[in-house]
Design an enzyme around this catalytic site. Structure first.
Site, PDB file in Angstrom:
ATOM      1  N   MET A  30      40.441  34.907  11.261  1.00 33.44           N
ATOM      2  CA  MET A  30      40.805  36.225  10.733  1.00 33.44           C
ATOM      3  C   MET A  30      39.567  36.886  10.124  1.00 33.44           C
ATOM      4  SD  MET A  30      44.730  36.093   9.543  1.00 33.44           S
ATOM      5  CE  MET A  30      44.507  35.529   7.884  1.00 33.44           C
ATOM      6  N   HIS A  37      34.058  28.293   8.887  1.00 34.09           N
ATOM      7  CA  HIS A  37      34.281  28.832  10.234  1.00 34.09           C
ATOM      8  C   HIS A  37      33.090  28.495  11.141  1.00 34.09           C
ATOM      9  CE1 HIS A  37      36.552  31.901   7.745  1.00 34.09           C
ATOM     10  NE2 HIS A  37      37.485  31.534   8.607  1.00 34.09           N
ATOM     11  N   SER A 188      37.941  31.680   2.249  1.00 32.29           N
ATOM     12  CA  SER A 188      37.676  33.105   1.967  1.00 32.29           C
ATOM     13  C   SER A 188      38.188  33.469   0.582  1.00 32.29           C
ATOM     14  CB  SER A 188      38.369  33.994   2.996  1.00 32.29           C
ATOM     15  OG  SER A 188      37.975  33.619   4.282  1.00 32.29           O
TER      16      SER A 188
HETATM   17  O1  PAF Z   1      43.563  30.079  10.137  1.00 28.16           O
HETATM   18  C1  PAF Z   1      43.484  31.298  10.415  1.00 28.16           C
HETATM   19  O2  PAF Z   1      42.457  31.951  10.217  1.00 28.16           O
HETATM   20  C2  PAF Z   1      44.684  31.986  11.015  1.00 28.16           C
HETATM   21  O3  PAF Z   1      45.874  31.481  10.504  1.00 28.16           O
HETATM   22  C3  PAF Z   1      44.707  31.949  12.564  1.00 28.16           C
HETATM   23  C4  PAF Z   1      44.826  30.536  13.094  1.00 28.16           C
HETATM   24  C5  PAF Z   1      43.441  32.603  13.098  1.00 28.16           C
HETATM   25  C6  PAF Z   1      45.905  32.733  13.085  1.00 28.16           C
HETATM   26  O4  PAF Z   1      45.887  34.048  12.659  1.00 28.16           O
END
Ligand code: PAF
Length: 287
Positions: A30, A37, A188
């Site tokens: 997201m 990430h 985040s």
């Molecule tokens: O973990 C996340 O960032 C969200 O829940 C995902 C898996 C991208 C789904 O929107």
């Protein structure tokens, strides 16, 4: 890095990779990217010839009392980071690409048993939103491997179940949580902590580790271990939503006293510090 925002363009890209038999590794996010990430993106290069990252703030997984509008959106900074990681495609769809009938999304994917416990209990509808968007993203990207962090442990199980039950042809990889030097799981949400709260936040991970050590030692019952952990957190000012010891594969809570045949365990904590809600977990494989 090719930045694609239309579902059709993405399908064309994926089809051309399929012709050259390239394997696709996919990291859905997201946005508002941090080291956690980026560690998934780095790992993705080991799983595929082409790496796709999506950034989509999914309205379906936000509750009515959750701040969808206030969710941090930093696409320009995210693009720079992903470019530096050698990502092949950044999929940055608008809402209509994901939910074509955006005002009237009716179909929701449910994963009963898993989606209304723990996080699901605290955030009704959250995992239906996650499962629905992940299914849609997997359909569009058609990856060989999709990569998720274990920090969102329950999410990972929901997705594994979704893939298993619908027979989706994708391998799901769950990777270890990336932590700050003091043990705080990267998230985040950490940026919402005040300096004082930030000092306290690593106590969550310390409590997980202490609880794990006590489980291994076998000197206390699960209920005692949970009670002790809650007390430590509450004394420091946390509001504990849950601290629980579960079976890894289905998050069934462990019976008290501990069943001797349960070996693959996970301890999960959700706790609030001020207005910030933090989650973390620790897997434990008893021998
Ligand atoms: O973990 C996340 O960032 C969200 O829940 C995902 C898996 C991208 C789904 O929107």
């Amino acid at each position: 890095m090719n930045v694609i925002s239309s579902a059709d363009d993405l399908r064309h890209q994926v089809a051309s990779w399929a012709q050259s038999k390239s394997k696709i590794a996919f990291v859905p996010t997201m946005g508002n990217l941090h080291e956690g990430h980026l560690s998934l993106v780095r790992a993705a290069h080991q799983y595929g010839d082409k790496v796709v990252v999506s950034i989509f703030v999914n309205p379906l997984q936000f509750g009515a009392n959750e701040d969808l509008a206030g969710y941090p959106r930093t696409p320009d900074a995210d693009k720079v980071l992903l470019q530096a990681e050698g990502v092949d495609v950044l999929f940055l769809p608008g809402e209509k690409e994901i939910y074509p009938d955006e005002s009237d999304q009716q179909v929701l994917i449910e994963v009963p048993d898993l989606d209304d416990i723990l996080e699901g209990k605290n955030r009704p509808g959250h995992f239906q939103g996650v499962a629905t968007v992940v299914k849609r993203l997997l359909d569009l990207v058609n990856p060989d491997v999709a990569i998720f962090g274990k920090k969102d442990y329950q999410q990972l199980l929901v997705i594994r179940r979704l893939v298993a039950d619908l027979g989706l042809q994708v391998r799901i990889e769950g990777l270890d949580t990336v932590r700050e030097a003091d043990g705080l799981a990267m998230s985040s949400r950490n940026k919402y902590l005040s300096p004082d709260e930030r000092q306290l936040a690593p106590i969550i991970y310390q409590t997980l580790k202490e609880s794990a050590a006590l489980l291994v030692s076998g000197t206390e019952t699960v209920a005692e271990i949970i009670g002790r952990g809650r007390e430590i957190l509450e004394k420091k000012g946390f509001t504990v939503d849950y601290l629980t010891v579960c079976r890894q594969n289905d998050l069934a809570p462990l019976a008290t006293p501990m069943e001797p045949n349960e070996k693959a365990l996970v301890i999960l904590i959700a706790a609030r510090l001020g207005t910030t809600r933090l989650i973390d977990n620790l897997e434990l494989n008893l021998v």
